[in-house]
Design an enzyme around this catalytic site. Structure first.
Site, PDB file in Angstrom:
ATOM      1  N   LEU A 182      46.066  32.460  37.025  1.00  6.22           N
ATOM      2  CA  LEU A 182      45.046  31.609  36.407  1.00  6.22           C
ATOM      3  C   LEU A 182      45.534  30.193  36.141  1.00  6.22           C
ATOM      4  CD1 LEU A 182      43.335  34.114  33.940  1.00  6.22           C
ATOM      5  CD2 LEU A 182      42.799  33.615  36.324  1.00  6.22           C
ATOM      6  N   HIS A 199      48.244  40.865  41.712  1.00  6.37           N
ATOM      7  CA  HIS A 199      46.849  40.847  42.185  1.00  6.37           C
ATOM      8  C   HIS A 199      46.780  41.232  43.660  1.00  6.37           C
ATOM      9  CE1 HIS A 199      42.841  39.532  43.260  1.00  6.37           C
ATOM     10  NE2 HIS A 199      43.312  38.557  44.025  1.00  6.37           N
ATOM     11  N   ASP A 239      46.136  36.165  49.730  1.00  8.41           N
ATOM     12  CA  ASP A 239      46.456  35.034  48.848  1.00  8.41           C
ATOM     13  C   ASP A 239      47.824  34.417  49.133  1.00  8.41           C
ATOM     14  OD1 ASP A 239      44.129  34.753  47.456  1.00  8.41           O
ATOM     15  OD2 ASP A 239      44.758  35.859  45.680  1.00  8.41           O
ATOM     16  N   HIS A 247      44.512  27.827  42.096  1.00 10.97           N
ATOM     17  CA  HIS A 247      43.393  26.989  42.551  1.00 10.97           C
ATOM     18  C   HIS A 247      43.555  25.524  42.156  1.00 10.97           C
ATOM     19  CE1 HIS A 247      40.957  30.140  44.272  1.00 10.97           C
ATOM     20  NE2 HIS A 247      41.207  30.895  43.227  1.00 10.97           N
ATOM     21  N   HIS A 265      43.249  27.316  50.521  1.00 12.14           N
ATOM     22  CA  HIS A 265      44.342  28.286  50.484  1.00 12.14           C
ATOM     23  C   HIS A 265      44.173  29.385  51.528  1.00 12.14           C
ATOM     24  CE1 HIS A 265      41.546  30.640  47.916  1.00 12.14           C
ATOM     25  NE2 HIS A 265      42.215  31.676  48.372  1.00 12.14           N
ATOM     26  N   ASP A 343      38.595  41.998  46.497  1.00 10.10           N
ATOM     27  CA  ASP A 343      39.281  40.883  45.841  1.00 10.10           C
ATOM     28  C   ASP A 343      38.696  40.671  44.446  1.00 10.10           C
ATOM     29  OD1 ASP A 343      40.767  38.599  45.297  1.00 10.10           O
ATOM     30  OD2 ASP A 343      39.434  37.272  46.426  1.00 10.10           O
ATOM     31  N   LYS A 397      19.585  52.623  43.252  1.00 11.44           N
ATOM     32  CA  LYS A 397      19.685  52.641  41.789  1.00 11.44           C
ATOM     33  C   LYS A 397      20.845  51.786  41.277  1.00 11.44           C
ATOM     34  CE  LYS A 397      22.526  56.843  41.565  1.00 11.44           C
ATOM     35  NZ  LYS A 397      22.617  58.197  40.980  1.00 11.44           N
ATOM     36  N   TYR A 417      37.915  30.849  33.445  1.00 10.61           N
ATOM     37  CA  TYR A 417      38.306  30.069  34.623  1.00 10.61           C
ATOM     38  C   TYR A 417      37.928  28.595  34.486  1.00 10.61           C
ATOM     39  CZ  TYR A 417      38.394  34.818  36.581  1.00 10.61           C
ATOM     40  OH  TYR A 417      38.624  36.152  36.800  1.00 10.61           O
ATOM     41  N   ARG A 494      51.414  19.860  23.550  1.00 11.55           N
ATOM     42  CA  ARG A 494      49.970  19.926  23.276  1.00 11.55           C
ATOM     43  C   ARG A 494      49.393  18.548  22.930  1.00 11.55           C
ATOM     44  NH1 ARG A 494      47.551  24.588  25.085  1.00 11.55           N
ATOM     45  NH2 ARG A 494      45.551  24.914  24.072  1.00 11.55           N
TER      46      ARG A 494
END
Length: 658
Positions: A182, A199, A239, A247, A265, A343, A397, A417, A494
């Site tokens: 992430l 992942h 990936d 990303h 990518h 994925d 259904k 994200y 920060r």
């Protein structure tokens, strides 16, 4: 019969079972593992040489030594290979061998045989049946030894074929251990420490779950072990092409560092896969496990990237790796048709687990009801010609659950994200990398030097580019990197750019070609009673975010086909109106967030007023969030614009053109 084979049982029990074998219970895993087990040696890392050497090609008719049979993957055996094995073990009676030939018992069915089934098949001698079962159990045990088990926090104990292990144990794949799933999200969500490595394992595993379930439910599809391996490899390697912070690299850094380069990518993944295969000499290993590299490497790359730019000549089918009769295989790893693929299933479950967010989508239920149906399409050029394509379909259904799946995707984008601070940190890392780019050297092929932005042109250099570049720049003693280091230190302390607020266009979306000039618009949108502070375009960041259901403004369910219980072969579509009146009218929206690089109170006060004025000029929605501008919202009348305000919009746009 449970269709979720491969999602919690041993790998040996995941094969399709012929109808004549389904009336009796399967051989238990305990029986299959009754032979004493030696403690396996530790699996080596990154040297490309697993403990068990690759077997000879799966056609075992020419094999005679016991070790050769033990080391081959029985899932690749055809009925003749099974007969060769039985002959080698002393079962030379033609009547017995013909039983296996006539019933087309392949190697993948051997673990399901027991004494009762052998008797039903016509093996009358009890002594012969017991001897045969003993041989099969020994063979099954050797196959279990070949498989490797990973304990995954999401899917539990998952097994991988030796060929997949050979791919995993390469520097190109191990690189994924050092790329955060992430990106900058880890600086906001403390649990989001997971990487692309785990992942990718999950996607490879789920790809096997889905394709094996389809193979078992519909043997007429003729899904081979070769097909299954290729689909799993595509899932495993989809990936490989991600850069630092996932990303952020291909979505923010490359477009700014090399705007002329239309690179994603997925392109990096197929190039890295080629590099992985060639540099680790895996083509021969692939052959030894029954693959045909010339065809299957193409098939794997097509699953990752999509169809080639130039379709097959004189053909309506755009792919080369597999014929149109197996079109459904292209919908498993990366589904370009409607976005329902393994994925997403893995990152839904994995990201929610690490983010502390509830995941409401059950992929096991989807697999349970998935089946292949043939869909007819009329070709535009010739209305009389009907093209038949096989698609993965679900029970009627399940349509509500699929809407929930896309809603889950939308929620994850909104809450995680596209989190305003996660995105801001990605922006700051991008700024730092742009400052560092001219001064960072990465050694590639033949000793050639590359920068962060050019490493994508050489896979040897790109293999060395991971999230670690953040720390390399931060701790460098090179004075030329001081500006980049200052930004990275601000992230760690920060001391971030300041968030001003969020707005949305009421009518037309902002086009991509407009993005670059938006900061100039904000800087020029100076209110009459603004503080005496000069703000420039470079002081503002305008982040445009497109949130949708995965297919821009289209409803992805319109491209999903369903079947009914009464007719499982006929594919139908279900309109949104047939499902619920509470479903969304629109499936996409655009969010516009504005940040200011200056941090002193006077500048922030002025920047907030600039932002509010810009929203009024562009007829965007009233800004939300940003504490700085909250008191300024009420006095402005968004719905009753004066002509002078509209003239100001025209002036701003005219100035920006020049």
């Amino acid at each position: 019969m449970d269709s979720l084979l491969g999602c919690g049982v041993s790998a040996a029990a995941r094969e399709p079972v012929p109808r004549y074998l389904t009336s009796q219970p399967r051989v238990s895993e305990v029986a299959m593992q009754s032979a004493p087990l030696e403690q396996p040696a530790k699996r080596p890392r990154c040297d490309g040489s697993p403990r068990t050497p690759p077997s000879t090609p799966p056609a075992t008719a020419n094999l005679s030594a016991d070790d050769d049979f033990q080391n081959t993957d029985l899932r690749t055996w055809e009925p003749e290979d099974v007969c060769s094995f039985l002959e080698n073990r002393g079962f030379r009676e033609k009547k017995v061998l013909d039983i296996f030939r006539d019933n087309k018992i392949a190697g993948s069915f051997l673990p399901f045989l027991d004494e009762d089934r052998l008797e039903d098949l016509g093996v009358s001698s009890l002594e012969e049946r017991k001897k045969m079962i003993e041989c099969i159990q020994q063979l099954s045990q050797s196959r279990i030894d070949l498989m490797k088990v990973f304990n995954d926090p999401i899917h539990g104990h998952i097994e991988f074929h030796p060929l997949l292990i050979r791919i995993i144990d390469t520097p190109q794949f191990q690189r994924l251990r050092y790329i955060k799933q992430l990106g900058g999200g880890y600086y906001v969500f403390p649990g989001a420490s997971h990487n692309r490595f785990e992942h990718s394992l999950g996607v490879g595993y789920l790809a096997g779950c889905l394709v094996r379930a389809l193979a078992e439910k519909q043997p007429e599809l003729q899904i081979s072990e070769r097909d299954i391996l290729c689909v799993q490899i595509a899932g495993l390697c989809h990936d490989l092409g991600h850069g630092p912070f996932s990303h952020m690299f291909d979505g923010r850094f490359i477009p700014r560092a090399r705007p002329e380069k239309k690179w994603k990518h997925e392109q990096g993944s197929i190039e890295m896969f080629e590099h992985l295969v060639n540099s680790n000499e895996l083509k021969l290993v692939m052959k030894n496990y029954g693959l045909v590299p010339e065809e299957d490497i193409t098939f794997i790359k097509e699953q990752i990237m999509g169809p080639p730019i130039t379709p097959v000549k004189d053909s309506l089918w755009p792919y080369k790796g597999r014929p149109a009769t197996k079109s459904f295989l292209y919908e498993i790893v990366s589904n370009k048709r409607n976005g329902i693929d393994v994925d997403k299933w893995d990152y839904f479950a994995r990201d929610c687990h690490h983010l502390g967010i509830q995941n409401n989508f059950d992929y096991k239920r989807f697999i349970k009801f998935a089946r292949i149906c043939e869909v007819e399409y009329k070709v535009k050029e010739d209305k009389t010609y009907i093209r038949k394509v096989k698609h993965i379909c679900s029970r009627e259904k399940e349509v509500g659950n699929l809407y929930d799946m896309f809603h889950t995707r939308n929620c994850l984008h909104r809450r995680a994200y596209q989190h305003k601070i996660s995105n801001l940190i990605d922006i700051m890392i991008t700024d730092a990398f742009l400052k560092a780019d001219p001064y960072v050297e990465i050694t590639g092929t033949a000793g050639k030097k590359f920068r962060i932005s050019t490493a994508i042109d050489d896979m040897e250099a790109f293999t060395k580019l991971t999230d670690n570049i953040f720390l390399e720049v931060l701790h460098s003693t090179d004075p030329q990197l001081s500006e980049a280091q200052s930004i990275l230190r601000n992230i760690e302390c920060r001391n971030l750019y300041k968030y001003l607020g969020e707005t949305q266009p009421k009518r037309e979306k902002i086009r991509k070609e407009e993005y670059e000039r938006l900061p100039q618009e904000v800087a020029k949108a100076k209110p009459e009673k603004a503080p005496d502070v000069e703000l420039k375009a470079e002081d503002f960041i305008v982040d445009v975010i497109n949130v949708d259901y995965g297919m821009e403004d289209k409803n992805p369910i319109d491209r999903v086909h369903f079947y009914c219980k009464s007719n499982s072969k006929q594919a139908v579509r279900i309109n949104k109106e047939q499902v619920s009146q509470l479903l969304p009218e629109k499936f996409a929206e655009q969010l516009i967030r504005v940040y200011c690089k200056k941090k002193d109170g006077k500048s922030l006060d002025a920047a907030g007023k600039h932002f509010v004025q810009w929203c009024a000029l562009r007829d965007f929605t009233k800004p939300q969030d940003g504490d700085i501008i909250a008191p300024l919202i009420t006095p402005l009348k968004w719905n009753n614009k004066t002509s002078s305000c509209l003239q100001e919009v025209s002036k701003v746009k005219t100035c920006l053109k020049f």
